[in-house]
Design a protein around this motif. Structure first.
Motif, PDB file in Angstrom:
ATOM      1  N   GLY A 113       9.663  14.323  18.241  1.00  0.00           N
ATOM      2  CA  GLY A 113       9.881  13.299  19.250  1.00  0.00           C
ATOM      3  C   GLY A 113      10.046  13.820  20.655  1.00  0.00           C
ATOM      4  N   ALA A 115       7.185  11.074  16.624  1.00  0.00           N
ATOM      5  CA  ALA A 115       6.275  10.344  17.492  1.00  0.00           C
ATOM      6  C   ALA A 115       4.955  11.103  17.554  1.00  0.00           C
ATOM      7  CB  ALA A 115       6.869  10.189  18.890  1.00  0.00           C
ATOM      8  N   GLU A 171       6.707   5.843  18.981  1.00  0.00           N
ATOM      9  CA  GLU A 171       7.637   6.428  18.024  1.00  0.00           C
ATOM     10  C   GLU A 171       7.377   5.724  16.698  1.00  0.00           C
ATOM     11  OE1 GLU A 171      12.432   7.436  17.553  1.00  0.00           O
ATOM     12  OE2 GLU A 171      11.732   6.110  19.155  1.00  0.00           O
ATOM     13  N   GLU A 172       6.908   6.440  15.702  1.00  0.00           N
ATOM     14  CA  GLU A 172       6.202   5.852  14.576  1.00  0.00           C
ATOM     15  C   GLU A 172       6.963   4.744  13.854  1.00  0.00           C
ATOM     16  OE1 GLU A 172       4.756   8.937  12.041  1.00  0.00           O
ATOM     17  OE2 GLU A 172       3.400   9.736  13.560  1.00  0.00           O
TER      18      GLU A 172
END
Length: 341
Positions: free
Chosen positions: A164, A192, A208-209
């Motif tokens: 991230g 991410a 951000e998944e």
């Protein structure tokens, strides 16, 4: 209502309209597909598009095979060249005029030290010429996008680390080889990958998944504060939120497009307010549809008879019985299916 107004005033998540159930997303047919990549089991990942302004039908698509290297395809989807490389993930490009078409890819060959691999696209030979591999920071490189700053044409890259963190690099093209220098870092809380920068406004968008979409000021002198603009809600946007692309219009309008991987769809948000505009899937034509899409790319303009208003390219995570590949879609067809302009 008071809470919503307060969130907007503080720069929080943008308001979205009520979305239809995900099952009602219209289908848009792919008009072409690329040759499959050579390696199996989650290999194709992310595309980039170069538009030939003098001869739109001679435009090119670049796509990564994260286990083998990077491909160049023509508009029929035929592979015209391949450059071996060890684990390139995301790719982006900018036409820098006299300095050439610059291509950059996140390089995750060393999971402890992120790198950027740089290339120049030889548009006549339709091949990529490697120009260097550059360290960025500790960690595993994952996402990658470029920004050409409007005021001075300076080139920057953003490398999204798997944890991230986002490292911004300045790319100096003044010498015989690029120089890449890390200039600042930003941080999201969890994994991410997808990112895109709006060259017009200098805004960086990152996915951000499992959480949603964030916005940063792309200028290296700006604060590193992230603004939440859309949440994974499993109605409009499903986890994983993956690739990002832009359809700019005017000074700050158009659409931000997101790969909603969890339900095999693509979600559109209107700019600049990042309000929900619609969602579609790829399928229903002579070319098979897409599923489990990682990277996407969109470039507006005339690409010839099939793609008069722009070309949308999406990675296909399940191209059975062949290995993965990329699908080409008319952006005009996508807008028509959603009744958008």
């Amino acid at each position: 209502m008071r809470a919503l107004l307060l969130a907007l005033l503080l720069g929080g998540c943008a308001a979205t309209s009520v979305a239809p159930p995900s099952g009602q997303a219209p289908q848009v047919a792919a008009l072409a597909e690329t040759d499959p990549v050579d390696t199996a089991n989650d290999a194709a990942d992310d595309p980039a598009i170069w538009r030939n302004r003098r001869d739109p039908a001679a435009s090119l698509v670049i796509g990564t095979d994260k286990k083998a290297g990077i491909h160049v395809y023509d508009l029929a989807g035929k592979r015209v060249s391949f450059t071996p490389a060890a684990r390139l993930n995301n790719v982006d490009l900018r036409d820098m005029g006299a300095k050439g078409v610059i291509v950059a890819a996140s390089d995750r060959a060393d999971v402890t030290q992120a790198h950027v691999s740089m290339f120049t696209l030889d548009t006549a030979a339709r091949t990529l010429l490697p120009t260097g591999r550059f360290p960025v920071g500790t960690g595993e490189a994952y996402g990658m996008c470029l920004w050409r700053r409007t005021k001075d044409a300076a080139l920057f890259g953003f490398v999204v680390l798997k944890d991230g963190r986002i490292d911004q690099v300045a790319i100096d093209l003044s010498g015989t080889a690029p120089r890449v220098t890390t200039v600042r870092s930003m941080k999201l809380g969890t994994q991410a990958e997808g990112c895109v920068v709006d060259d017009r406004t200098g805004l960086l968008y990152v996915a951000e998944e499992d959480v949603g979409l964030w916005r940063f000021d792309a200028d290296p002198s700006a604060p590193t504060t992230a603004t939440s603009i859309a949440k994974v809600d499993r109605r409009i946007l499903f986890d994983d939120a993956e690739g990002l692309a832009l359809a700019p219009k005017g000074r700050d309008g158009g659409y931000l497009v997101v790969s909603s991987q969890g339900d095999n769809a693509y979600t559109l948000y209107r700019l600049p307010g990042v309000t929900y505009a619609g969602r579609f899937r790829i399928g229903g034509g002579a070319v098979d549809g897409t599923s489990d899409t990682d990277g996407i790319e969109l470039l507006l303009g005339n690409f010839g008879p099939k793609y008069r208003r722009g070309l949308f390219v999406a990675q296909d995570g399940d191209n059975a019985p062949d290995t993965q590949n990329f699908k080409y879609v008319s952006w005009a067809d996508s807008l028509k299916a959603l009744r958008l302009r």
